[in-house]
Design an enzyme around this catalytic site. Structure first.
Site, PDB file in Angstrom:
ATOM      1  N   TYR A 145     -21.039   5.185  -2.764  1.00 32.41           N
ATOM      2  CA  TYR A 145     -22.207   5.636  -3.512  1.00 32.41           C
ATOM      3  C   TYR A 145     -22.685   4.555  -4.485  1.00 32.41           C
ATOM      4  O   TYR A 145     -23.891   4.329  -4.632  1.00 32.41           O
ATOM      5  CB  TYR A 145     -21.931   6.930  -4.273  1.00 32.41           C
ATOM      6  CG  TYR A 145     -23.222   7.579  -4.742  1.00 32.41           C
ATOM      7  CD1 TYR A 145     -23.908   8.449  -3.913  1.00 32.41           C
ATOM      8  CD2 TYR A 145     -23.779   7.274  -5.978  1.00 32.41           C
ATOM      9  CE1 TYR A 145     -25.114   9.019  -4.303  1.00 32.41           C
ATOM     10  CE2 TYR A 145     -24.984   7.819  -6.380  1.00 32.41           C
ATOM     11  CZ  TYR A 145     -25.647   8.699  -5.537  1.00 32.41           C
ATOM     12  OH  TYR A 145     -26.846   9.236  -5.918  1.00 32.41           O
TER      13      TYR A 145
ATOM     14  N   VAL B  95     -16.816   4.104  -3.947  1.00 31.88           N
ATOM     15  CA  VAL B  95     -17.402   2.783  -3.712  1.00 31.88           C
ATOM     16  C   VAL B  95     -18.725   2.898  -2.961  1.00 31.88           C
ATOM     17  O   VAL B  95     -19.716   2.257  -3.319  1.00 31.88           O
ATOM     18  CB  VAL B  95     -16.429   1.881  -2.930  1.00 31.88           C
ATOM     19  CG1 VAL B  95     -17.081   0.544  -2.581  1.00 31.88           C
ATOM     20  CG2 VAL B  95     -15.161   1.641  -3.748  1.00 31.88           C
TER      21      VAL B  95
ATOM     22  N   GLY C 174     -20.086   6.766   4.552  1.00 32.77           N
ATOM     23  CA  GLY C 174     -19.156   7.168   3.509  1.00 32.77           C
ATOM     24  C   GLY C 174     -19.721   6.936   2.121  1.00 32.77           C
ATOM     25  O   GLY C 174     -20.106   5.821   1.768  1.00 32.77           O
TER      26      GLY C 174
ATOM     27  N   LYS D 159       0.858  -1.192   0.000  1.00 30.87           N
ATOM     28  CA  LYS D 159       0.000   0.000   0.000  1.00 30.87           C
ATOM     29  C   LYS D 159       0.888   1.235   0.000  1.00 30.87           C
ATOM     30  O   LYS D 159       2.042   1.204   0.439  1.00 30.87           O
ATOM     31  CB  LYS D 159      -0.886   0.025   1.243  1.00 30.87           C
ATOM     32  CG  LYS D 159      -2.195   0.753   1.048  1.00 30.87           C
ATOM     33  CD  LYS D 159      -3.168  -0.069   0.231  1.00 30.87           C
ATOM     34  CE  LYS D 159      -4.528   0.611   0.156  1.00 30.87           C
ATOM     35  NZ  LYS D 159      -5.526  -0.219  -0.536  1.00 30.87           N
TER      36      LYS D 159
ATOM     37  N   GLY E 222     -18.164   7.697  -1.020  1.00 32.17           N
ATOM     38  CA  GLY E 222     -17.112   7.950  -1.993  1.00 32.17           C
ATOM     39  C   GLY E 222     -17.356   7.136  -3.257  1.00 32.17           C
ATOM     40  O   GLY E 222     -18.478   6.752  -3.582  1.00 32.17           O
TER      41      GLY E 222
END
Length: 349
Positions: free
Chosen positions: A190, A188, A184, A80, A186
């Site tokens: 939405y 993903v 959240g 990451k 964002g």
């Protein structure tokens, strides 16, 4: 404090830091494990409060990617990258190219992809400086739509499949009329909300950006609540789709939902909370299992595949979760502990 003494250090193979004074880039790359293949993971840009917070995040996220790849049966390791800064304020083409050079400096130990605060266009700028950038273009889409390299649609679809199967396992019903709180909205979150709305779920949403909330209210008939309330609602399912570690002791004490199934990485503040959730009768979908759609998508874009093969692989997320749930019940163990055990059998030497 040395990184080796950090609480989230887990025999990581490589941790690198970069500061580019000219562009303002401050970034960290962590490679957790490459036993199954090169470490692949998204590059996240976030306004971390401190460098220690960023280090904590990248160590946790890279470890999660190792487990995610193993559970998705991919020949990849876990890594990451994080960039410290507000993507809406501090991001610049020069900074992104500098990030590309940073990725290139690891000579393939880490392959970067998209994550929070980043876009396909951002990756394309990074790719001007590095050959180790994935997700800049794509050939396949699980729904047959035009593919642009953004793995978010696949991530959201995988989470939807996993959430639907979790509801079926817990309640024995479909999603019609189920109350679902999404933390959240964002890339993903939405898209997940859209899938759930089409299945007849009743949505409650929270986000830090008002435009996303207004869109969900108008287009999906969602009820908007504050970020402080979202985990406390009297709903059937909570779907964490923002930052990690939101499921902590305090949150669990206030939870009324019977299922936790969302897209966020590292949802549990500490691993032992899985046992507490089990004791309270709350079904937890291990995050790195349910949100593996993105890494599955990137894998298929790199091989000779098809829309149908990608979709079939994404839908296996539901099967994997069912196997974890059944084994957890048979062995009277937390779902995250069972998932960890299965993953470690695959990547530990």
């Amino acid at each position: 404090m040395s990184v080796f003494d950090h609480i989230e250090f887990d025999e990581h193979e490589h941790v690198a830091f970069c500061h580019d004074k000219e562009t303002g880039l401050k970034a960290i790359i962590a490679v957790h494990n490459s036993y199954l293949g090169p470490a692949l993971g998204g590059c996240r840009m976030w306004p971390y409060a401190s460098s220690d917070e960023a280090l904590n995040d990248v160590l946790r996220l890279s470890k999660g990617m190792t487990y995610k790849a193993a559970m998705a049966n991919l020949h990849q390791g876990g890594g990451k990258a994080v960039i410290i800064g507000d993507p809406r304020v501090h991001k610049s083409p020069e900074m992104l190219r500098a990030m590309g050079r940073f990725v290139e400096s690891l000579n393939g130990k880490y392959i970067s992809a998209e994550d929070s605060g980043m876009s396909v266009c951002d990756l394309q700028l990074m790719a001007q400086e590095s050959t180790y950038i994935a997700g800049t273009k794509a050939s396949y889409h699980f729904a047959g739509e035009e593919a642009d390299g953004n793995p978010s649609p696949s991530t959201a679809y995988g989470v939807f499949i996993g959430l639907r199967e979790s509801v079926k396992y817990k309640f024995g019903t479909d999603l019609q009329g189920k109350k679902i709180a999404i933390q959240g909205l964002g890339h993903v979150g939405y898209r997940l909300a859209e899938h759930l709305h089409r299945e007849g779920a009743e949505l409650y949403v929270a986000d830090i950006y008002p435009e996303s909330l207004e869109r969900a209210k108008t287009q999906l008939n969602a009820t908007v609540v504050s970020p402080h309330e979202i985990l406390q609602l009297d709903v059937d399912v909570v779907a964490p789709c923002a930052m990690g570690a939101t499921i902590n002791h305090q949150a669990i004490g206030q939870l009324k939902a019977q299922v936790i199934a969302g897209a966020a990485n590292n949802q549990l503040a500490t691993e032992n909370l899985g046992e507490l959730l089990r004791d309270k009768g709350i079904l937890y979908a291990p995050d790195y299992v349910i949100n593996a759609g993105g890494i599955i998508d990137i894998y298929h874009q790199q091989i000779s595949s098809s829309n149908e093969a990608l979709k079939a692989h994404l839908e296996k997320i539901g099967q994997t979760l069912n196997e974890i749930y059944m084994r957890a019940d048979e062995q009277n163990l937390a779902t995250n502990i069972v998932a960890n055990s299965i993953a470690e059998e695959k990547f530990k030497k």
